[in-house]
Scaffold this active site. Structure first.
Site, PDB file in Angstrom:
ATOM      1  CD  GLN A 209      32.473  48.408   5.453  1.00  9.85           C
ATOM      2  OE1 GLN A 209      32.667  48.149   4.275  1.00  9.85           O
ATOM      3  NE2 GLN A 209      31.295  48.766   5.916  1.00  9.85           N
TER       4      GLN A 209
ATOM      5  CE1 TYR B 115      35.397  60.412   3.256  1.00 10.09           C
ATOM      6  CE2 TYR B 115      36.375  59.313   1.378  1.00 10.09           C
ATOM      7  CZ  TYR B 115      35.438  60.177   1.899  1.00 10.09           C
ATOM      8  OH  TYR B 115      34.541  60.793   1.068  1.00 10.09           O
TER       9      TYR B 115
END
Length: 333
Positions: free
Chosen positions: A27, A54
């Site tokens: 993001q 991640y």
């Protein structure tokens, strides 16, 4: 900031841990990630949680860059192993000795550190003998690459078996990382009692139910433009378990309770999680530094019993309590 012992260990961690799932490497860019990490440090957050999976390892790299130059002894850095991070070959996932040993080296390189404070099994591996996994963890601890061992989303029986082997091997299994929030309470019946018995503390992810408990999702209205639950045409993805009209309507009814406590909705959700004495930390994620400033207002807050009861009254019909919903059950072959 206030600090709690992680389980029965001697290590203190901050009540709020900064986690970078779905933010760093996905993001937000490195500049924004560093700004958030520096804000966390300014607020007294010393505990940072990530995982090799991640953003396909980019989250670990971003965290390592953001923490560069910070006194290592003043930090608690946590990461995890289980999920594939690269080409997903036959040995690129799980908790085999091969994958665990290769993964810790990759994590340390990306995090730019000689050791992590906590190395966690991201899920239970039903295809690898538990003895093999725990022996690999023990060797990592003895090599000085991790100080403590934890698990994430293991069942009560799995935690008990892992803790027994860890004790036999002379290492410390000190934590579990479960999903836990006002809406998701599946750990309360079985996981918490076993953890209290064995000396494990909870490091809770999604304490705000993936943003739903902030109150920003309103039934019948489009979601925020930057939300993961908003479609390209601005509509709300109502297929998610937290996004039904019933859940969202009841969450809106928490707003006067948050105001009564002098907290934002996000801070109320965090304060609620921190009322559980078996919780060592609640993990917060942020894409903007100001979000962390608000989150920090939850620290040290004591919610009155009457307020806790009224929260339960509002949410009761939409609370998930089934211990069979621990995610380890969902990954069984």
């Amino acid at each position: 900031m206030e600090y709690r012992k992680l389980g029965a260990s001697g290590m203190y961690i901050s009540e709020l841990a900064y986690g970078n799932w779905v933010t760093h490497g996905e993001q937000i860019n490195q500049e924004a990630a560093t700004a958030c990490v520096r804000q966390a440090l300014d607020l007294g957050i010393t505990t940072f949680d990530t995982a090799d999976a991640y953003a396909a390892t980019k989250a670990e790299t971003a965290l390592g860059e953001a923490l560069k130059g910070v006194r290592r002894e003043g930090l608690e850095i946590f990461t995890k192993v289980y999920f594939p991070t690269g080409q997903a070959g036959k040995n690129d996932r799980g908790l085999s000795r091969k994958h665990v040993m290769e993964s810790i080296n990759g994590s340390l390189r990306r995090l730019q550190t000689d050791y992590v404070d906590l190395y966690q099994a991201h899920r239970y591996d039903y295809e690898t003998p538990l003895e093999e996994t725990m022996q690999a963890f023990a060797d990592i601890v003895r090599a000085g690459k991790a100080l403590y061992i934890g698990v994430s989303e293991w069942t009560a029986d799995e935690i008990r078996a892992g803790a027994k082997l860890a004790k036999e091997l002379g290492i410390h299994l000190i934590s579990n990382q479960p999903q836990y929030s006002m809406l998701w309470r599946v750990i309360e019946e079985e996981i918490v009692p076993v953890s209290e018995e064995l000396g494990l503390g909870q490091i809770c992810w999604s304490p705000m139910a993936q943003g739903v408990l902030t109150g920003k999702y309103v039934p019948g209205q489009a979601g925020p433009a930057d939300s993961r639950f908003t479609t390209d045409n601005g509509e709300l993805k109502t297929d998610h378990r937290y996004l039904s009209d019933d859940v969202l309507t009841r969450v809106q009814q928490l707003k006067p309770l948050a105001a009564e406590a002098g907290l934002s909705m996000a801070a109320l959700a965090l304060a609620w999680v921190l009322q559980n004495s078996n919780v060592s930390a609640a993990i917060v994620g942020a894409s903007r530094p100001e979000q962390l400033v608000d989150n920090a207002t939850a620290v040290g807050v004591k919610l009155e019993a009457d307020l806790m009861d009224r929260i339960d009254t509002v949410l009761e019909s939409v609370i998930e309590r089934d211990p069979g919903k621990v995610e380890s059950f969902l990954t069984r072959p």
